[in-house]
Motif scaffolding. Structure first.
Motif, PDB file in Angstrom:
ATOM      1  N   LYS A  50      -4.241  17.357  -3.038  1.00  0.00           N
ATOM      2  CA  LYS A  50      -3.699  18.844  -2.838  1.00  0.00           C
ATOM      3  C   LYS A  50      -2.470  18.578  -1.983  1.00  0.00           C
ATOM      4  CE  LYS A  50      -7.534  21.698  -3.831  1.00  0.00           C
ATOM      5  NZ  LYS A  50      -7.858  23.092  -3.480  1.00  0.00           N
ATOM      6  N   ALA A  51      -2.133  17.775  -0.946  1.00  0.00           N
ATOM      7  CA  ALA A  51      -0.848  17.828  -0.313  1.00  0.00           C
ATOM      8  C   ALA A  51       0.344  17.188  -1.200  1.00  0.00           C
ATOM      9  CB  ALA A  51      -1.134  16.902   0.776  1.00  0.00           C
ATOM     10  N   GLY A  52      -0.249  16.539  -2.403  1.00  0.00           N
ATOM     11  CA  GLY A  52       0.876  16.159  -3.449  1.00  0.00           C
ATOM     12  C   GLY A  52       1.360  14.683  -3.111  1.00  0.00           C
ATOM     13  N   LEU A  53       0.489  13.978  -2.199  1.00  0.00           N
ATOM     14  CA  LEU A  53       1.024  12.681  -1.794  1.00  0.00           C
ATOM     15  C   LEU A  53       0.865  11.594  -3.196  1.00  0.00           C
ATOM     16  CD1 LEU A  53      -0.545  12.608   1.635  1.00  0.00           C
ATOM     17  CD2 LEU A  53       1.690  12.923   1.027  1.00  0.00           C
TER      18      LEU A  53
ATOM     19  N   MET B 117       0.835  -1.029   0.053  1.00  0.00           N
ATOM     20  CA  MET B 117       0.202   0.082  -0.007  1.00  0.00           C
ATOM     21  C   MET B 117       0.951   1.214   0.021  1.00  0.00           C
ATOM     22  SD  MET B 117      -3.009   1.295   2.648  1.00  0.00           S
ATOM     23  CE  MET B 117      -3.925  -0.116   2.466  1.00  0.00           C
ATOM     24  N   SER B 118       0.533   2.202  -0.896  1.00  0.00           N
ATOM     25  CA  SER B 118       1.446   3.446  -0.874  1.00  0.00           C
ATOM     26  C   SER B 118       1.066   4.335   0.391  1.00  0.00           C
ATOM     27  CB  SER B 118       1.057   4.333  -2.143  1.00  0.00           C
ATOM     28  OG  SER B 118      -0.120   4.789  -2.327  1.00  0.00           O
ATOM     29  N   ALA B 119       1.887   5.290   0.401  1.00  0.00           N
ATOM     30  CA  ALA B 119       1.794   6.308   1.512  1.00  0.00           C
ATOM     31  C   ALA B 119       0.558   7.133   1.244  1.00  0.00           C
ATOM     32  CB  ALA B 119       2.810   7.182   1.892  1.00  0.00           C
ATOM     33  N   LYS B 120       0.133   7.238  -0.014  1.00  0.00           N
ATOM     34  CA  LYS B 120      -1.105   8.083  -0.373  1.00  0.00           C
ATOM     35  C   LYS B 120      -2.137   7.287   0.164  1.00  0.00           C
ATOM     36  CE  LYS B 120      -3.418  10.239  -4.214  1.00  0.00           C
ATOM     37  NZ  LYS B 120      -3.292  10.502  -5.584  1.00  0.00           N
ATOM     38  N   GLU B 121      -2.374   6.065  -0.199  1.00  0.00           N
ATOM     39  CA  GLU B 121      -3.331   5.031  -0.004  1.00  0.00           C
ATOM     40  C   GLU B 121      -3.610   4.888   1.551  1.00  0.00           C
ATOM     41  OE1 GLU B 121      -3.387   2.265  -3.713  1.00  0.00           O
ATOM     42  OE2 GLU B 121      -1.943   1.738  -2.213  1.00  0.00           O
ATOM     43  N   GLU B 122      -2.387   4.783   2.337  1.00  0.00           N
ATOM     44  CA  GLU B 122      -2.576   4.469   3.599  1.00  0.00           C
ATOM     45  C   GLU B 122      -3.134   5.882   4.462  1.00  0.00           C
ATOM     46  OE1 GLU B 122       0.267   2.990   7.295  1.00  0.00           O
ATOM     47  OE2 GLU B 122       0.995   2.547   5.303  1.00  0.00           O
ATOM     48  N   ILE B 123      -2.415   7.170   4.135  1.00  0.00           N
ATOM     49  CA  ILE B 123      -2.937   8.294   4.592  1.00  0.00           C
ATOM     50  C   ILE B 123      -4.405   8.551   4.334  1.00  0.00           C
ATOM     51  CG2 ILE B 123      -2.848  10.786   4.578  1.00  0.00           C
ATOM     52  CD1 ILE B 123       0.325  10.245   4.876  1.00  0.00           C
ATOM     53  N   HIS B 124      -4.679   8.223   3.238  1.00  0.00           N
ATOM     54  CA  HIS B 124      -6.333   8.281   2.609  1.00  0.00           C
ATOM     55  C   HIS B 124      -7.272   7.473   3.376  1.00  0.00           C
ATOM     56  CE1 HIS B 124      -9.808   7.761   0.198  1.00  0.00           C
ATOM     57  NE2 HIS B 124      -9.384   8.928  -0.568  1.00  0.00           N
TER      58      HIS B 124
ATOM     59  N   GLY C 163       5.080   5.468   7.128  1.00  0.00           N
ATOM     60  CA  GLY C 163       6.633   5.628   6.751  1.00  0.00           C
ATOM     61  C   GLY C 163       7.080   6.953   7.230  1.00  0.00           C
ATOM     62  N   ASP C 164       7.869   7.508   6.298  1.00  0.00           N
ATOM     63  CA  ASP C 164       8.501   8.932   6.654  1.00  0.00           C
ATOM     64  C   ASP C 164       7.361   9.986   6.266  1.00  0.00           C
ATOM     65  OD1 ASP C 164      10.791   7.514   7.236  1.00  0.00           O
ATOM     66  OD2 ASP C 164      11.733   8.103   5.148  1.00  0.00           O
ATOM     67  N   VAL C 165       6.356   9.752   5.851  1.00  0.00           N
ATOM     68  CA  VAL C 165       5.119  10.831   5.479  1.00  0.00           C
ATOM     69  C   VAL C 165       4.429  10.941   6.578  1.00  0.00           C
ATOM     70  CG1 VAL C 165       3.352  11.386   3.864  1.00  0.00           C
ATOM     71  CG2 VAL C 165       5.435  10.007   2.910  1.00  0.00           C
TER      72      VAL C 165
END
Length: 79
Positions: A76-79, A1-8, A43-45
């Motif tokens: 918008k955060a560019g993740l 899972m990408s950082a974008k997907e995880e934060i989403h 992760g680091d994000v």
């Protein structure tokens, strides 16, 4: 899972009990468990709600779902 997907997913989860529509930034912060201090990490994000507030504009409101909030913020955060 990408950082974008995880934060989403974390944003959607944080807004699970929110009442929609959310009409402005104050309503959005009030809907989050720790308000502006709500933090999503992958992760680091690290993305704090206060940081997300900086990328949103009045044109982004109202939000009709947690999914819409999460998608808008991560894009918008560019993740």
């Amino acid at each position: 899972m990408s950082a974008k997907e995880e934060i989403h997913g974390q944003i959607v989860g944080a807004l699970a009990g929110a009442k929609f529509p959310i009409k402005n930034p104050d309503e959005l912060f009030n809907a989050l468990p720790d308000g502006q201090n709500t933090t999503c990490k992958s992760g680091d994000v690290v993305l704090k709600a206060s940081d997300a507030g900086k990328v949103l504009s009045s044109d982004d409101f109202p939000f009709s779902s947690a999914e819409e909030v999460a998608t808008t913020i991560v894009d918008k955060a560019g993740l």
